[in-house]
Design a protein around this motif. Structure first.
Motif, short mmCIF file in Angstrom:
data_model
loop_
_atom_site.label_atom_id
_atom_site.label_comp_id
_atom_site.label_asym_id
_atom_site.label_seq_id
_atom_site.Cartn_x
_atom_site.Cartn_y
_atom_site.Cartn_z
N VAL A 115 65.54 26.44 40.60
CA VAL A 115 65.98 27.28 39.49
C VAL A 115 66.05 28.75 39.94
N ASN A 116 65.07 29.17 40.72
CA ASN A 116 65.05 30.56 41.19
C ASN A 116 66.27 30.86 42.07
N ASP A 117 66.68 29.90 42.92
CA ASP A 117 67.89 30.09 43.72
C ASP A 117 69.10 30.31 42.83
N ARG A 138 74.15 19.33 48.48
CA ARG A 138 73.51 18.11 47.97
C ARG A 138 72.61 17.47 49.01
N ASP A 139 72.88 17.73 50.30
CA ASP A 139 72.13 17.07 51.35
C ASP A 139 70.84 17.79 51.71
N ARG A 140 70.58 18.93 51.07
CA ARG A 140 69.37 19.68 51.39
C ARG A 140 68.16 18.93 50.89
N ASN A 141 67.12 18.89 51.72
CA ASN A 141 65.87 18.23 51.34
C ASN A 141 64.98 19.22 50.62
N THR A 142 65.38 19.56 49.41
CA THR A 142 64.68 20.60 48.65
C THR A 142 64.43 20.10 47.25
N SER A 143 63.22 20.30 46.75
CA SER A 143 62.92 19.89 45.37
C SER A 143 63.51 20.89 44.40
N THR A 144 63.87 20.42 43.23
CA THR A 144 64.41 21.31 42.20
C THR A 144 63.29 21.72 41.28
N ARG A 145 62.87 22.95 41.40
CA ARG A 145 61.79 23.48 40.57
C ARG A 145 61.98 24.98 40.43
N GLY A 146 61.35 25.56 39.39
CA GLY A 146 61.47 26.98 39.16
C GLY A 146 60.51 27.76 39.97
#
Length: 472
Positions: free
Chosen positions: A254-256, A464-472
């Motif tokens: 979210v911050n991104d 979409r392929d980034r291994n990153t969680s979606t969080r604020g």
């Protein structure tokens, strides 16, 4: 001489006092605005309820006491003349009582300094808001709160939730330092020849990248320069669930997404001003919360900061989002925020005088390396009420200082995400352009996020392929 409830301000807290003292044009009050449904409560009812709620935090009944020659850090002491009515103001919006008239009142509140002779907070009850609503503006000095604790302060003025009730006097259960006696002060002074060199070496080693970024002038920009006393304010509202949908689509936080929208806003502003939005034109200050969950209701500052360059030179919204994600990930892994936190702890062991002098010197130095500020705060997830009336929206508002002509606060509340933009009155008459750019930036990302995968272009599918969680 120390009293039973006297505690020293932490180094960062006292730094905001020094910063405000260094510039007569600034007021360092952080604010939050609750827009509430229904009729305004009666004055006696509101004052009585607020008086009862103040019993849960001693700090709200304390003022700042400075020592002669700043030989010791300022301390919080009980205000012998405390009167809750002094901290409550009533205002009524002129017709039509719409968002613009509310924003003008918020701007006026942000420009006014809080009274140092009394506890550094104030709330303003705003009547005559359109559509059968009223508002509550809560402001507190930056020496008293950061973004997270500032929202907790507003929550404490709302109706209590059984699962989220602050303990009595939570300040007494966390790292508040008793104001020093003369023996401790003398000991610190005698240790100065040993401690000060260590402090300087540690500062240079830990924060060299940030110092260089701050001192090094950015490309010439109208975003940085002298500011006056008056302010402008505007807000942008969007849906948090839609922002999270974008995050899930591209594997970013979210911050991104928030920073990508901010970059879109500044890109639009500079283009409309006839300035080329080059990649080296906007370095932005991004506060980072270092507050543990058990210190939610403690009124002080627990923040560090990052200083990334915003890629305002990139026109494509997806490419811009990917660039921000990469830069923020690199900043988080660099350990700079933790180094700053360690430096603040070290500063707390020094005599206050040299620390205060250093802050004053830095405040008078015309920094040209940073062009804006954006702070993202996770707000309440539960629905708030005030005397049983529903809080419909929360709007954040932050001050400007250090030649930053604009600052943006982002606050979530339920499924709402609000951007509160503060600007200098004289140099940002076009502040609405930032708001328009933020709206458009989020709309573009959402539109691209909903494109079916098989029809998407490569700039869309790459994140979409980034291994990153979606969080604020």
């Amino acid at each position: 001489m120390t009293g039973p409830n006297m505690t020293e301000l932490r180094p960062l807290d006292s730094g905001f006092i020094e910063l405000e003292d260094s510039d007569r044009h600034i007021s360092l009050g952080i604010g939050a605005v609750a827009i509430i449904s229904g009729a305004v409560p009666k004055r006696a009812e509101f004052t009585g309820a607020l008086t009862e709620r103040l019993a849960h935090n001693t700090r709200l009944r304390q003022r700042v006491r400075r020592t002669p020659l700043d030989l010791a850090a300022p301390a919080w002491e009980d205000d012998p003349n405390f009167n809750v009515a002094r901290h409550i103001r009533w205002a009524a919006l002129p017709e039509p009582g719409d968002a613009q008239t509310l924003f003008e009142l918020i701007a006026t509140e942000l420009a006014e300094r809080l009274d140092r002779d009394h506890p550094l907070w104030q709330c303003t009850v705003v009547e005559n808001l359109a559509d059968d609503r009223w508002a509550l503006i809560v402001r507190a000095h930056h020496s008293l709160v950061d973004g997270v604790s500032g929202i907790s302060l507003l929550e404490s003025f709302c109706d209590r939730d059984a699962d989220d009730t602050p303990a009595d006097n939570p300040q007494q259960n966390h790292e508040n330092r008793t104001a020093p006696g003369w023996f401790e002060l003398a000991t610190k002074t005698l240790r100065m020849p040993l401690d000060v060199p260590r402090f300087v070496v540690g500062a240079l080693r830990s924060l060299a990248p940030i110092a260089i970024a701050t001192i090094s002038p950015a490309a010439g920009s109208s975003l940085n320069g002298p500011i006056g006393r008056q302010r402008r304010y505007v807000a942008v509202r969007t849906s948090l669930s839609e922002v999270r949908e974008v995050g899930a689509a591209f594997g970013v936080t979210v911050n991104d997404i928030v920073l990508a929208a901010v970059a879109a806003g500044y890109r639009r502003l500079l283009l409309r001003r006839g300035e080329e939005p080059t990649g080296d034109k906007l370095r932005i200050l991004v506060p980072v919360s270092m507050r543990p969950t058990d210190a939610k209701y403690v009124l002080d500052n627990r923040i560090s900061a990052m200083l990334p360059q915003l890629p305002i030179d990139i026109a494509d919204p997806i490419e811009r989002l990917g660039r921000i994600h990469d830069r923020m990930t690199a900043h988080k892994s660099s350990g700079t925020a933790q180094a700053e936190n360690s430096l603040l702890s070290m500063a707390g062991r020094l005599p206050f005088a040299p620390v205060a002098w250093a802050v004053r010197l830095a405040a008078h130095f015309p920094q040209r390396g940073v062009g804006a500020l954006a702070t993202n705060v996770a707000g309440p997830r539960r629905e708030l009420t005030v005397y049983g009336a529903k809080v419909l929206e929360l709007l954040p508002c932050v001050p400007i200082a250090m030649r930053l002509r604009t600052a943006i606060a982002i606050l979530s509340y339920g499924d709402h995400l609000a951007f509160g933009i503060t600007g200098d009155y004289d140099t940002t008459p076009d502040i609405d352009l930032i708001a328009d750019g933020i709206r458009e930036g989020i709309a573009e990302l959402l539109a691209r996020a909903t494109i079916p995968r098989q029809d998407a272009a490569s700039p869309l599918t790459a994140p979409r392929d980034r291994n990153t969680s979606t969080r604020g």
